[in-house]
Design an enzyme around this catalytic site. Structure first.
Site, PDB file in Angstrom:
ATOM      1  N   TYR A  91     -12.321  -2.134  -3.842  1.00  0.00           N
ATOM      2  CA  TYR A  91     -12.817  -2.329  -2.474  1.00  0.00           C
ATOM      3  C   TYR A  91     -14.343  -2.196  -2.388  1.00  0.00           C
ATOM      4  O   TYR A  91     -14.854  -1.895  -1.307  1.00  0.00           O
ATOM      5  CB  TYR A  91     -12.149  -1.317  -1.535  1.00  0.00           C
ATOM      6  N   LYS A 138       0.817  -1.218   0.000  1.00  0.00           N
ATOM      7  CA  LYS A 138       0.000   0.000   0.000  1.00  0.00           C
ATOM      8  C   LYS A 138       0.861   1.282   0.000  1.00  0.00           C
ATOM      9  O   LYS A 138       2.067   1.233   0.290  1.00  0.00           O
ATOM     10  CB  LYS A 138      -0.932  -0.037   1.215  1.00  0.00           C
ATOM     11  N   ASN A 192      -2.142   0.210   6.684  1.00  0.00           N
ATOM     12  CA  ASN A 192      -1.597  -1.030   7.247  1.00  0.00           C
ATOM     13  C   ASN A 192      -0.696  -1.798   6.275  1.00  0.00           C
ATOM     14  O   ASN A 192      -0.571  -3.014   6.374  1.00  0.00           O
ATOM     15  CB  ASN A 192      -2.720  -1.907   7.811  1.00  0.00           C
ATOM     16  N   GLU A 234      -9.610 -10.889  -7.584  1.00  0.00           N
ATOM     17  CA  GLU A 234      -8.660  -9.779  -7.376  1.00  0.00           C
ATOM     18  C   GLU A 234      -7.466  -9.870  -8.324  1.00  0.00           C
ATOM     19  O   GLU A 234      -6.984  -8.855  -8.820  1.00  0.00           O
ATOM     20  CB  GLU A 234      -8.208  -9.762  -5.912  1.00  0.00           C
ATOM     21  N   HIS A 244      -2.273  -5.518   1.608  1.00  0.00           N
ATOM     22  CA  HIS A 244      -3.567  -6.196   1.463  1.00  0.00           C
ATOM     23  C   HIS A 244      -3.295  -7.596   0.940  1.00  0.00           C
ATOM     24  O   HIS A 244      -2.390  -7.785   0.128  1.00  0.00           O
ATOM     25  CB  HIS A 244      -4.459  -5.458   0.451  1.00  0.00           C
TER      26      HIS A 244
HETATM   27  P1  CMP Z   1      -7.366  -4.735   3.734  1.00  0.00           P
HETATM   28  O1  CMP Z   1      -6.859  -6.095   4.062  1.00  0.00           O
HETATM   29  O2  CMP Z   1      -6.795  -4.038   2.575  1.00  0.00           O
HETATM   30  O3  CMP Z   1      -8.956  -4.840   3.523  1.00  0.00           O
HETATM   31  C1  CMP Z   1      -9.836  -3.784   3.820  1.00  0.00           C
HETATM   32  C2  CMP Z   1      -9.148  -2.634   4.461  1.00  0.00           C
HETATM   33  O4  CMP Z   1      -9.979  -1.729   5.114  1.00  0.00           O
HETATM   34  C3  CMP Z   1      -8.235  -3.141   5.556  1.00  0.00           C
HETATM   35  O5  CMP Z   1      -7.146  -3.815   5.006  1.00  0.00           O
HETATM   36  C4  CMP Z   1      -7.909  -1.862   6.300  1.00  0.00           C
HETATM   37  O6  CMP Z   1      -6.801  -1.188   5.754  1.00  0.00           O
HETATM   38  C5  CMP Z   1      -9.159  -1.044   6.037  1.00  0.00           C
HETATM   39  N1  CMP Z   1      -9.871  -0.844   7.298  1.00  0.00           N
HETATM   40  C6  CMP Z   1     -10.439  -1.765   8.077  1.00  0.00           C
HETATM   41  N2  CMP Z   1     -10.981  -1.186   9.166  1.00  0.00           N
HETATM   42  C7  CMP Z   1     -10.726   0.138   9.065  1.00  0.00           C
HETATM   43  C8  CMP Z   1     -11.016   1.256   9.875  1.00  0.00           C
HETATM   44  N3  CMP Z   1     -11.691   1.122  11.021  1.00  0.00           N
HETATM   45  N4  CMP Z   1     -10.604   2.467   9.458  1.00  0.00           N
HETATM   46  C9  CMP Z   1      -9.936   2.611   8.270  1.00  0.00           C
HETATM   47  N5  CMP Z   1      -9.638   1.571   7.451  1.00  0.00           N
HETATM   48  C10 CMP Z   1     -10.023   0.352   7.858  1.00  0.00           C
END
Ligand code: CMP
Length: 140
Positions: free
Chosen positions: A51, A11, A114, A128, A117
């Site tokens: 998403y 990311k 984070n 995906e 993904h």
């Molecule tokens: P990812 O595995 O990419 O799948 C969905 C994403 O939504 C997740 O990782 C997080 O980065 C994001 N996400 C989940 N919960 C929250 C939250 N409370 N606030 C912002 N982003 C979120």
């Protein structure tokens, strides 16, 4: 266990901090093979489409805009049980809950930013992967 393929995204928070190589090393050390990889910059519309399953969540706009805020590296990882293995290497979604040594424990900044993904099931992995790659781009 069967050989699988899973879609991984490094990311914008991680590409910005020049962490692609360190994250790829964790994948490779765990036995995952990078069989396709490219660096791209998504538009908000492309990130939102990817998403769309989260479209009703309160964090959707933040997630879409963050994923379009800088370059990402999209990749296909291959290996025995690759979907679950990649999720182990990534660690829990919230870095506060991620096990030591995982990508998110070592690098993630928050639940939103984070670092990585990974697909969560065989059906989503197939969808995906097809979103970002043509079959001819996957070189095992
Ligand atoms: P990812 O595995 O990419 O799948 C969905 C994403 O939504 C997740 O990782 C997080 O980065 C994001 N996400 C989940 N919960 C929250 C939250 N409370 N606030 C912002 N982003 C979120």
């Amino acid at each position: 266990m069967a050989t699988e393929r899973t879609l991984s995204i490094i990311k914008p928070d991680a590409t910005k901090r020049n962490l692609t190589g360190k994250i790829n090393a964790k994948f490779e050390d765990a036995g995952l093979r990078i069989v396709a990889q490219k660096r791209i910059h998504l538009t908000p519309a492309q990130a939102g489409e990817f998403y769309k399953v989260h479209a009703e969540r309160p964090f959707f706009a933040e997630l879409r805009d963050f994923m379009a805020s800088g370059p990402v590296v999209v990749q296909v990882l291959e290996g025995d049980g690759a979907i679950a293995k990649n999720r182990e290497v990534m660690g829990a979604t919230n870095p506060k809950d991620a096990a030591p040594g995982t990508v998110r424990a070592d690098f993630a900044e928050s639940v939103g930013e984070n670092s990585v993904h990974g697909s969560d099931a065989p059906e989503t992995a197939a969808e995906e992967i097809a979103y970002f790659f043509a079959g001819l781009e996957l070189v095992g």
